[in-house]
Design a protein around this motif. Structure first.
Motif, mmCIF file in Angstrom:
data_model
loop_
_atom_site.group_PDB
_atom_site.id
_atom_site.type_symbol
_atom_site.label_atom_id
_atom_site.label_comp_id
_atom_site.label_asym_id
_atom_site.label_seq_id
_atom_site.Cartn_x
_atom_site.Cartn_y
_atom_site.Cartn_z
ATOM 1 N N TYR A 1 -10.893 -5.696 -4.562
ATOM 2 C CA TYR A 1 -11.768 -4.618 -5.017
ATOM 3 C C TYR A 1 -13.208 -4.994 -4.707
ATOM 4 O O TYR A 1 -13.876 -5.687 -5.474
ATOM 5 C CB TYR A 1 -11.566 -4.415 -6.515
ATOM 6 C CG TYR A 1 -12.137 -3.130 -7.089
ATOM 7 C CD1 TYR A 1 -11.478 -1.923 -6.939
ATOM 8 C CD2 TYR A 1 -13.333 -3.147 -7.815
ATOM 9 C CE1 TYR A 1 -11.983 -0.747 -7.495
ATOM 10 C CE2 TYR A 1 -13.849 -1.988 -8.372
ATOM 11 C CZ TYR A 1 -13.177 -0.793 -8.208
ATOM 12 O OH TYR A 1 -13.684 0.367 -8.763
ATOM 13 N N LEU B 1 -7.383 1.578 -13.744
ATOM 14 C CA LEU B 1 -6.295 0.786 -13.171
ATOM 15 C C LEU B 1 -5.707 -0.150 -14.214
ATOM 16 O O LEU B 1 -4.483 -0.264 -14.351
ATOM 17 C CB LEU B 1 -6.811 -0.023 -11.968
ATOM 18 C CG LEU B 1 -5.849 -1.056 -11.364
ATOM 19 C CD1 LEU B 1 -4.639 -0.373 -10.747
ATOM 20 C CD2 LEU B 1 -6.579 -1.905 -10.312
ATOM 21 N N ASN C 1 -13.992 -1.611 0.420
ATOM 22 C CA ASN C 1 -12.765 -0.907 0.060
ATOM 23 C C ASN C 1 -12.994 0.196 -0.967
ATOM 24 O O ASN C 1 -12.051 0.643 -1.624
ATOM 25 C CB ASN C 1 -11.729 -1.898 -0.475
ATOM 26 C CG ASN C 1 -11.256 -2.855 0.605
ATOM 27 O OD1 ASN C 1 -11.252 -2.511 1.783
ATOM 28 N ND2 ASN C 1 -10.881 -4.058 0.215
ATOM 29 N N ASP D 1 -10.393 -8.908 -11.120
ATOM 30 C CA ASP D 1 -10.937 -7.798 -10.332
ATOM 31 C C ASP D 1 -12.414 -7.593 -10.624
ATOM 32 O O ASP D 1 -13.228 -7.357 -9.725
ATOM 33 C CB ASP D 1 -10.193 -6.501 -10.669
ATOM 34 C CG ASP D 1 -8.939 -6.264 -9.838
ATOM 35 O OD1 ASP D 1 -8.736 -6.955 -8.827
ATOM 36 O OD2 ASP D 1 -8.163 -5.374 -10.227
ATOM 37 N N GLU E 1 0.819 -1.208 0.000
ATOM 38 C CA GLU E 1 0.000 0.000 0.000
ATOM 39 C C GLU E 1 0.860 1.267 0.000
ATOM 40 O O GLU E 1 0.589 2.220 -0.750
ATOM 41 C CB GLU E 1 -0.962 0.014 1.192
ATOM 42 C CG GLU E 1 -1.896 1.206 1.151
ATOM 43 C CD GLU E 1 -3.197 0.999 1.883
ATOM 44 O OE1 GLU E 1 -4.242 1.428 1.354
ATOM 45 O OE2 GLU E 1 -3.171 0.414 2.977
ATOM 46 N N HIS F 1 -6.139 -4.904 -8.290
ATOM 47 C CA HIS F 1 -6.350 -4.495 -6.901
ATOM 48 C C HIS F 1 -6.368 -5.691 -5.969
ATOM 49 O O HIS F 1 -5.936 -5.620 -4.827
ATOM 50 C CB HIS F 1 -7.667 -3.714 -6.807
ATOM 51 C CG HIS F 1 -7.938 -3.101 -5.468
ATOM 52 N ND1 HIS F 1 -8.365 -3.834 -4.383
ATOM 53 C CD2 HIS F 1 -7.844 -1.815 -5.031
ATOM 54 C CE1 HIS F 1 -8.533 -3.026 -3.344
ATOM 55 N NE2 HIS F 1 -8.227 -1.796 -3.701
ATOM 56 N N THR G 1 -8.468 7.805 -6.757
ATOM 57 C CA THR G 1 -7.881 7.423 -5.471
ATOM 58 C C THR G 1 -7.716 8.683 -4.627
ATOM 59 O O THR G 1 -7.674 9.799 -5.158
ATOM 60 C CB THR G 1 -6.504 6.760 -5.652
ATOM 61 O OG1 THR G 1 -5.662 7.628 -6.430
ATOM 62 C CG2 THR G 1 -6.623 5.416 -6.354
ATOM 63 N N TRP H 1 -5.116 -0.346 -0.811
ATOM 64 C CA TRP H 1 -4.254 -0.898 -1.862
ATOM 65 C C TRP H 1 -3.243 -1.878 -1.283
ATOM 66 O O TRP H 1 -2.125 -2.004 -1.774
ATOM 67 C CB TRP H 1 -3.577 0.248 -2.614
ATOM 68 C CG TRP H 1 -4.576 1.052 -3.384
ATOM 69 C CD1 TRP H 1 -5.249 2.167 -2.964
ATOM 70 C CD2 TRP H 1 -5.061 0.768 -4.697
ATOM 71 N NE1 TRP H 1 -6.113 2.600 -3.945
ATOM 72 C CE2 TRP H 1 -6.022 1.758 -5.022
ATOM 73 C CE3 TRP H 1 -4.774 -0.226 -5.640
ATOM 74 C CZ2 TRP H 1 -6.695 1.791 -6.238
ATOM 75 C CZ3 TRP H 1 -5.440 -0.195 -6.856
ATOM 76 C CH2 TRP H 1 -6.386 0.800 -7.149
ATOM 77 N N ILE I 1 -2.335 -5.039 -3.907
ATOM 78 C CA ILE I 1 -2.093 -4.815 -5.333
ATOM 79 C C ILE I 1 -0.972 -5.715 -5.860
ATOM 80 O O ILE I 1 0.026 -5.967 -5.191
ATOM 81 C CB ILE I 1 -1.780 -3.337 -5.603
ATOM 82 C CG1 ILE I 1 -1.755 -3.081 -7.115
ATOM 83 C CG2 ILE I 1 -0.490 -2.904 -4.917
ATOM 84 C CD1 ILE I 1 -1.748 -1.617 -7.492
ATOM 85 N N ALA J 1 -11.354 4.334 -5.066
ATOM 86 C CA ALA J 1 -10.784 3.073 -4.577
ATOM 87 C C ALA J 1 -9.755 3.333 -3.488
ATOM 88 O O ALA J 1 -8.856 4.166 -3.646
ATOM 89 C CB ALA J 1 -10.140 2.302 -5.722
#
Length: 356
Positions: free
Chosen positions: A229, A150, A233, A261, A86, A226, A101, A250, A253, A247
């Motif tokens: 997702y 993304l 979240n 996702d 993250e 992600h 984000t 993280w 990821i 979103a």
């Protein structure tokens, strides 16, 4: 104060420094702090700020994120690289993506954790989604379309490979995930099995014995994914049309199949009867948006097949996470709900044909 604050060592001076570095000529003269959210690996604190100076345009609240107080959850966050993922997302990846984000004012970590801190934009009046309640088709469509921001900028991008903190599927990581799943499936079944239908529990067990439907290495196509997702979240503003989706979280990821996702979100976020009516239209809208973002050589049939294979992403998150994070009443209800929805999703799409 150490270079990485905790929720108890945040001060007026530190918050002032963060805002000044972001270009706001203000001083924080006081603040109140309140725990928000339902995270189990990390915890979030909202800081309501009292400001002096040139306050026009300066945020009056911010959100800090820190590791959980629970030692098991902290150890899990280090083992699964949740904390380093993250922090590194905000340090290295955020600016290259178009997915919505929160603005980041501070991101730091000691090694791979557990000590870390983030200071993020407070996105009120957007509110956290509710995994248990599910969401409307409009929210689901907006959330899936947001994923294009993304996936498309990172589509088959070889420069993202080789980052240890980010990771990608390989024989070793696949075997680790399989071992974690197999090691926790009996405990999961003991805890939740009596509340699942027989065919739901059967397919959840079947995954433990099967090869990954997307293969043991990085699939084609691949992108940033992600991994987690889902509604809990996401921050959602339904006063706008279409709803605005932001979103967060993280911590997982990685690189992988982008349609995982999509399938994970729709399988977890919509009640089964709603999903059955809406999912193909939503996935087609996502596919069209990919094409509009200049993704080439990816037809609808390939997209739909990848979506059907992607439904099993939710099985791994549900079975493994439910058994290794701090157990709570809401957590139990959430993981049971996810298990039901993901199992029904796979069964109704006939995705068990990919389990060999």
């Amino acid at each position: 104060m150490t270079s990485i604050p905790t929720e108890t060592t945040v001060t007026n001076a530190w918050l002032t420094e963060r805002l000044n570095k972001a270009g706001h000529e203000v001083e924080v003269t006081g603040f109140t702090a309140k725990r928000i959210g339902t995270g189990q690996i990390g915890k979030c604190i909202r800081y309501d700020l009292q400001l002096t100076g040139k306050t026009d345009g300066a945020p009056t609240s911010l959100v800090g994120k820190f590791p959980s107080d629970d030692e098991t959850s902290r150890a899990t966050g280090v083992m699964l690289k949740n904390f380093i993922k993250e922090v590194s997302f905000y340090q290295q990846l955020q600016k290259r993506l178009t997915i919505a984000t929160p603005k980041c004012y501070f991101a730091a970590i000691d090694g791979e954790g557990p000590d870390f801190a983030l200071l993020l934009e407070d996105l009120s009046p957007a509110i956290q989604g509710d995994q248990l309640a599910g969401c409307s088709v409009d929210v689901a469509r907006a959330a899936v379309l947001e994923l294009v921001g993304l996936h498309a900028p990172s589509w088959n991008d070889e420069t993202l490979r080789g980052k240890d903190w980010l990771g990608e599927p390989d024989a070793d990581s696949t075997e680790l995930n399989r071992a974690l799943y197999q090691g926790n499936i009996d405990g999961f079944a003991e805890r939740y099995g009596a509340k699942l239908k027989a065919d739901e529990l059967e397919i959840i067990r079947k995954v433990a014995r099967a090869a990954p439907p997307t293969g043991e290495t990085l699939p084609d196509p691949f992108s940033l994914v992600h991994i987690d997702y889902r509604l809990d979240n996401l921050l959602i503003n339904e006063t706008l049309s279409p709803p605005k989706i932001i979103a967060v979280d993280w911590q997982s990821i990685s690189l992988g199949s982008p349609l995982a996702d999509v399938a994970y979100f729709l399988g977890a976020g919509l009640r089964s009867e709603t999903r059955r009516q809406a999912e193909e239209e939503i996935v087609r809208a996502y596919h069209t948006a990919l094409l509009d973002a200049s993704i080439k050589n990816y037809g609808w049939e390939a997209c739909w097949t990848d979506y059907r294979k992607g439904v099993f992403a939710g099985f791994f998150v549900t079975v493994i996470a439910s058994m290794i994070v701090e157990r709570t009443e809401r957590g139990d209800e959430m993981f049971l709900t996810m298990a039901r929805r993901h199992a029904r999703h796979a069964l109704e799409l006939g995705s068990d044909e990919f389990l060999t």
